[in-house]
Design a protein around this motif. Structure first.
Motif, PDB file in Angstrom:
ATOM      1  N   ALA A   1      35.300  39.078  35.140  1.00  0.00           N
ATOM      2  CA  ALA A   1      34.392  38.045  35.632  1.00  0.00           C
ATOM      3  C   ALA A   1      34.069  38.256  37.108  1.00  0.00           C
ATOM      4  O   ALA A   1      32.922  38.083  37.536  1.00  0.00           O
ATOM      5  N   ARG A   2      35.077  38.633  37.878  1.00  0.00           N
ATOM      6  CA  ARG A   2      34.855  38.894  39.302  1.00  0.00           C
ATOM      7  C   ARG A   2      33.854  40.042  39.484  1.00  0.00           C
ATOM      8  O   ARG A   2      32.885  39.916  40.240  1.00  0.00           O
ATOM      9  N   ALA A   3      34.097  41.144  38.794  1.00  0.00           N
ATOM     10  CA  ALA A   3      33.182  42.278  38.894  1.00  0.00           C
ATOM     11  C   ALA A   3      31.801  41.920  38.366  1.00  0.00           C
ATOM     12  O   ALA A   3      30.779  42.365  38.901  1.00  0.00           O
ATOM     13  N   GLY A   4      31.772  41.105  37.306  1.00  0.00           N
ATOM     14  CA  GLY A   4      30.494  40.716  36.723  1.00  0.00           C
ATOM     15  C   GLY A   4      29.648  39.875  37.658  1.00  0.00           C
ATOM     16  O   GLY A   4      28.435  40.100  37.800  1.00  0.00           O
ATOM     17  N   MET A   5      30.271  38.925  38.333  1.00  0.00           N
ATOM     18  CA  MET A   5      29.495  38.065  39.224  1.00  0.00           C
ATOM     19  C   MET A   5      29.093  38.810  40.502  1.00  0.00           C
ATOM     20  O   MET A   5      28.050  38.519  41.092  1.00  0.00           O
ATOM     21  N   LEU A   6      29.895  39.794  40.910  1.00  0.00           N
ATOM     22  CA  LEU A   6      29.465  40.634  42.023  1.00  0.00           C
ATOM     23  C   LEU A   6      28.306  41.535  41.605  1.00  0.00           C
ATOM     24  O   LEU A   6      27.502  41.952  42.449  1.00  0.00           O
TER      25      LEU A   6
END
Length: 279
Positions: A51-56
């Motif tokens: 999720a972190r990588a996705g939102m970045l």
């Protein structure tokens, strides 16, 4: 925006696998495109790292959507269409490429905020399938503003309009990156809002904002210094408008939801397009 079932908990991970401590760029892009667009991308991981990588990576999804929208508008203009018709088609493309989820989130958020009810009741209103009067009015005004702004920009030249449309798409998804930063809580224990809330470190969110703003300014520089300044100002204005809505939504609902994320994207896109028509 909430493209996942509401019963997905915030810490869901891929079934049968151990949760990796880190996520790759590919995982992030799959998460971003799989949740924010209709592009046929399979999301393999739902853990916090993904999720972190996705939102970045969300601005990359916005870039793809913006390029598609700009291409449709430019093709119509080259075919002899009036700027108004090209603007309508341009605004329709992001709605199609997101299944209308951002617009649906905007309407639901408007109904929740407009109800004046306590947080629990407002969230219940937002989960209903129907759209109330606040949602209808908000959708109408936002879409009219977007079409009017894009039409004005196309009147200044297809290239100026195309660059503005792409920048608006990127800005809309950058607003989601910033809304996923640490310290922003979820309003519910399930859904996409809970899955991404608080996943992005503040420094990473700020760096993403600086990079996107610089990139949009560089694109605007194709039309001179004033173009660069206008593009940068449009990005910042879109983010400021989204931040104001985020602050109000967190105060009213106790946190963010998938609907709030959709509203943030539409708010940022609209504000950035309007600013690009000024000056």
């Amino acid at each position: 925006m909430d493209g996942t079932p509401d019963d997905i908990p915030a810490d869901t991970e891929t079934a049968g696998t151990a949760r990796p401590a880190h996520s790759t760029l590919a995982d992030g892009l799959r998460f971003a495109f799989g949740t924010l667009t209709v592009f046929p991308v399979r999301v393999a991981r739902w853990d916090r790292a993904a999720a972190r990588a996705g939102m970045l990576s969300a601005p990359a999804a916005g870039l793809a959507v913006g390029l598609c929208a700009a291409a449709v508008g430019a093709l119509l203009l080259f075919a002899g269409s009036a700027p108004l018709l090209a603007a309508v088609a341009t605004v329709a493309v992001p709605a199609v490429l997101t299944r209308g989820l951002h617009l649906d989130g905007l309407a639901d958020t408007a109904d929740g905020l407009g109800s004046g009810r306590p947080a629990e009741d407002a969230l219940r209103i937002m989960k209903r399938s129907d759209i109330g009067p606040f949602g209808v009015i908000t959708l109408l005004l936002v879409l009219l503003a977007q079409v009017a702004a894009v039409c004005e920009l196309y009147g200044q030249g297809w290239a100026r309009g195309a660059v503005a449309v792409v920048a608006a798409g990127v800005t809309a998804r950058l607003a989601l990156t910033l809304a996923s930063r640490a310290g922003v809580p979820p309003a519910r224990p399930e859904g996409l809002g809970a899955a991404v809330a608080g996943t992005v470190p503040v420094r990473a969110a700020v760096l993403a904002a600086l990079l996107v703003t610089a990139g949009c300014a560089a694109a605007g520089a194709l039309f001179g210094l004033s173009g660069a300044v206008r593009q940068a100002a449009a990005v910042l204005a879109g983010l400021a408008a989204a931040h104001a809505l985020l602050h109000h939504g967190v105060r009213r609902f106790g946190g963010v939801t998938g609907d709030v994320f959709g509203a943030l994207a539409e708010t940022a896109a609209t504000a950035s397009l309007v600013v690009m028509t000024l000056g």
